[in-house]
Enzyme design. Structure first.
Site, mmCIF file in Angstrom:
data_model
loop_
_atom_site.group_PDB
_atom_site.id
_atom_site.type_symbol
_atom_site.label_atom_id
_atom_site.label_comp_id
_atom_site.label_asym_id
_atom_site.label_seq_id
_atom_site.Cartn_x
_atom_site.Cartn_y
_atom_site.Cartn_z
ATOM 1 C CB SER A 1 -0.767 -0.174 1.463
ATOM 2 O OG SER A 1 -0.314 -0.121 2.734
ATOM 3 C CB THR B 1 0.277 0.677 -4.375
ATOM 4 O OG1 THR B 1 -0.039 -0.245 -3.450
ATOM 5 C CG2 THR B 1 0.601 2.160 -4.141
ATOM 6 C CE1 TYR B 2 -4.087 -0.931 0.733
ATOM 7 C CE2 TYR B 2 -2.981 -2.540 -1.316
ATOM 8 C CZ TYR B 2 -3.318 -2.467 0.110
ATOM 9 O OH TYR B 2 -3.406 -3.149 0.883
ATOM 10 N N GLY C 1 5.227 -2.500 1.154
ATOM 11 C CA GLY C 1 5.697 -4.003 0.816
ATOM 12 C C GLY C 1 6.681 -3.923 -0.604
ATOM 13 C CB ALA C 2 6.371 -5.482 -3.637
ATOM 14 C CB ALA C 3 5.481 -0.324 -3.949
#
EC number: 4.1.1.11
Length: 126
Positions: free
Chosen positions: A25, A57-58, A73-75
């Site tokens: 996120s 993403t969100y 996260g992955a971002a």
């Protein structure tokens, strides 16, 4: 006919946190979510001015007044603390809605200070 249009933008916000081991996120200062009209869990696009990365993403809510932009996260591989980013949300609008649609844009100064808001981007000249 429907068109996908810019709904909201945070321009030149600085990443304050990049947390790899967090559920994915982007946490955004709750005041900015409210002012921009971006909703919690809404899909957003993030454009990293410093390294050219673009990703989806969100949004999740960070503490009001925190000036937080946390890429999680992955971002977190795509942005580091201090990177300048543009965060955009888009929406579908009907032909009738397009006549009155105006995006909500927040422009940030260094240190994630809100510089100003706008509903239009100036015409680009040569």
């Amino acid at each position: 006919m429907h068109a996908i249009m810019l709904k909201a933008k945070l321009h030149r916000a600085e990443v304050t946190h990049a947390v790899l081991d967090y559920e994915g996120s982007c946490a955004i200062d709750g005041d900015w979510l409210d002012l921009s009209g971006i909703r919690e869990y809404e899909q957003i696009q993030i454009y990293n001015i410093d390294n050219g990365e673009r990703f989806t993403t969100y949004a999740i809510r960070a503490e009001n007044g925190s000036k937080m932009i946390s890429v999680n996260g992955a971002a977190a591989h795509k942005a580091k603390v201090g990177d300048r980013v543009i965060i955009c949300a888009y929406a579908h609008y009907s032909e009738a809605e397009l006549a009155s649609h105006k995006p909500r844009m927040l422009y940030m100064a260094p240190g994630n200070q809100l510089s100003h808001t706008s509903e239009a981007i100036p015409i680009q000249v040569a």
